[in-house]
Design a protein around this motif. Structure first.
Motif, mmCIF file in Angstrom:
data_model
loop_
_atom_site.group_PDB
_atom_site.id
_atom_site.type_symbol
_atom_site.label_atom_id
_atom_site.label_comp_id
_atom_site.label_asym_id
_atom_site.label_seq_id
_atom_site.Cartn_x
_atom_site.Cartn_y
_atom_site.Cartn_z
ATOM 1 N N SER A 211 19.786 -3.961 -0.260
ATOM 2 C CA SER A 211 21.082 -4.621 -0.892
ATOM 3 C C SER A 211 20.746 -6.266 -0.786
ATOM 4 N N LYS A 212 19.523 -6.641 -0.153
ATOM 5 C CA LYS A 212 19.285 -7.995 0.028
ATOM 6 C C LYS A 212 18.510 -8.686 -1.354
ATOM 7 N N HIS A 213 18.380 -7.755 -2.302
ATOM 8 C CA HIS A 213 17.668 -7.997 -3.575
ATOM 9 C C HIS A 213 18.307 -7.332 -4.691
ATOM 10 N N PRO A 214 19.432 -8.135 -5.039
ATOM 11 C CA PRO A 214 20.412 -7.580 -6.327
ATOM 12 C C PRO A 214 19.517 -7.507 -7.620
ATOM 13 N N ALA A 215 18.676 -8.454 -7.469
ATOM 14 C CA ALA A 215 17.699 -8.143 -8.990
ATOM 15 C C ALA A 215 16.870 -7.003 -9.112
ATOM 16 N N LEU A 216 16.653 -6.546 -7.873
ATOM 17 C CA LEU A 216 15.786 -5.330 -8.197
ATOM 18 C C LEU A 216 16.776 -4.290 -8.049
ATOM 19 N N LEU A 217 17.919 -4.221 -7.553
ATOM 20 C CA LEU A 217 18.779 -3.246 -7.879
ATOM 21 C C LEU A 217 19.334 -3.195 -9.267
ATOM 22 N N LYS A 218 19.362 -4.234 -9.916
ATOM 23 C CA LYS A 218 19.847 -4.230 -11.500
ATOM 24 C C LYS A 218 18.718 -3.475 -12.280
ATOM 25 N N TRP A 219 17.421 -4.081 -11.683
ATOM 26 C CA TRP A 219 16.242 -3.449 -12.379
ATOM 27 C C TRP A 219 16.318 -1.871 -12.202
ATOM 28 N N LYS A 221 18.755 0.070 -11.996
ATOM 29 C CA LYS A 221 19.691 0.724 -12.791
ATOM 30 C C LYS A 221 19.252 0.495 -14.194
ATOM 31 N N ARG A 222 18.510 -0.469 -14.652
ATOM 32 C CA ARG A 222 17.735 -0.515 -15.992
ATOM 33 C C ARG A 222 17.107 0.823 -16.145
ATOM 34 N N VAL A 223 15.930 0.894 -15.337
ATOM 35 C CA VAL A 223 15.490 2.122 -15.508
ATOM 36 C C VAL A 223 15.950 3.474 -15.361
ATOM 37 N N ALA A 224 17.045 3.404 -14.562
ATOM 38 C CA ALA A 224 17.725 4.825 -14.677
ATOM 39 C C ALA A 224 18.218 4.998 -16.026
ATOM 40 N N ALA A 225 18.723 3.792 -16.568
ATOM 41 C CA ALA A 225 19.516 3.754 -17.774
ATOM 42 C C ALA A 225 18.422 4.312 -18.974
ATOM 43 N N VAL A 226 17.055 3.829 -19.007
ATOM 44 C CA VAL A 226 16.371 3.919 -20.181
ATOM 45 C C VAL A 226 15.762 5.393 -19.893
#
Ligand SMILES: N[C@@H](CCC(=O)N[C@@H](CS)C(=O)NCC(=O)O)C(=O)O
Length: 237
Positions: A211-219, A221-226
Motif C-alpha cells: 500500500s506504500k507503493h501505489p505505482a507498483l499497485l497500478k503496475w 493492475k496493468r499486468v492483470a488487465a493484459v
C-alpha cells in the motif's frame, strides 16, 4: 494442446497462467495434483508448475515461458532489444529465485503460518487432512529456513522486503512494464509473487508494504488487465 498443472496459490503457476493468457494460448488447467501424479509428471524436480505440451512434460516456469514463445512467437515474452531482454531475464530470475523466498519466509513466519496452512490445506488429500499442519510444515514450511531468509527476525525480513519493493518501484520508473512498454516474463514472474502475497489475507504485512507503493499497485493492475488473469480471484486488489 497445453495442459497446465499446479495450484493457483503458487506464484509460478500464476506466472504461467498469466503468460498463457497474455499470449492467448489455449490450455487446460488442473489445480489439484497429488504428490504421486506430480512425481510421474515431473520426476526431475517434483515441483509445480508442470506443463504438458503435446504430451511432453516441461517443468520450471522459466522454461515453460520460453517454450510458449517457441510455440507462438507473438506477443513475445521478452523484448526484441537484446539489452532490454537481458535485463528482463535477470529480473525474472531474481523474482523466481530471490523475491519468491522473501514471500515464502513471510508466509511461513509464526505471524502468518496458521493462515498459510489453512490456505494450503485444501491441497492435502482428505485422508491426510488431520495431519495437514505437520505435513505442510515438513514439505514446504521448512524450505525458507533452509534457504536462509526464513531465519531472519520478522522485523528485519519486513524491512528488507520493503526495500525490495522500493527498488522495484525505482526500476519500473515511468515505464508501463519493466524496462519496456510491453510486458515480459519478468512482469509475469513478479506479478505471480505479488498475487500470492495479496491473496486471501494470508500476509497482511505484505499488503501493508504494497500500500506504500501505489505505482507498483497500478503496475500490478496493468499486468492483470493484459493477462485477463484472476483479477478478482488472485490479485487480492
Ligand atoms: N523454479 C521453479 C520453482 C517451482 C516451485 O518452487 N514450486 C513450488 C510451489 S510455489 C513447489 O512445487 N514446491 C513444492 C516442493 O518444493 O516440493 C519454477 O520457476 O517453476
Amino acid at each position: 494442446m497445453i495442459e497446465i498443472f499446479g495450484p493457483n496459490v503458487s506464484p509460478f503457476v500464476i506466472k504461467v497462467l498469466a503468460a498463457a493468457n497474455y499470449k492467448q494460448l489455449p490450455y487446460t488447467h488442473t489445480e489439484n495434483v497429488s504428490i504421486r501424479e506430480l512425481s510421474k509428471l515431473n520426476p526431475h524436480t517434483g515441483k509445480v508448475p508442470v506443463v504438458l505440451i503435446e504430451g511432453e512434460a516441461i517443468f520450471d516456469s522459466t522454461l515453460i515461458l520460453r517454450q510458449f514463445d517457441k510455440i507462438k512467437a507473438e506477443p513475445a515474452l521478452q523484448s526484441e532489444d537484446k539489452k532490454v531482454a537481458a535485463k528482463q531475464r535477470m529480473l525474472e530470475d531474481w523474482s523466481d529465485e530471490s523475491l519468491y523466498w522473501y514471500n515464502q519466509a513471510l508466509r511461513w513466519a509464526p505471524e502468518n503460518e496458521e493462515r498459510t496452512i489453512l490456505q494450503n490445506s485444501r491441497f492435502v488429500p482428505l485422508f491426510a487432512r488431520p495431519f495437514a499442519k505437520p505435513l505442510l510444515r515438513h514439505l514446504v514450511g521448512k524450505q525458507p529456513k533452509a534457504q536462509g531468509l526464513g531465519r531472519l527476525p520478522y522485523k528485519v525480513l519486513l524491512a528488507e522486503l520493503g526495500g525490495k519493493l522500493e527498488d522495484l518501484e525505482l526500476l519500473l520508473g515511468e515505464s508501463t512494464f519493466f524496462f519496456s512498454e510491453n510486458p515480459s516474463a519478468a512482469d509475469f514472474a513478479i506479478y505471480g509473487v505479488f498475487c500470492t502475497g495479496l491473496l486471501d489475507g494470508v500476509t497482511p504485512d505484505f499488503e501493508a508494504l504494497m500500500s506504500k507503493h501505489p505505482a507498483l499497485l497500478k503496475w500490478h493492475k496493468r499486468v492483470a488487465a493484459v493477462s485477463g488473469h484472476l483479477t478478482s480471484q488472485a490479485s487480492g486488489i
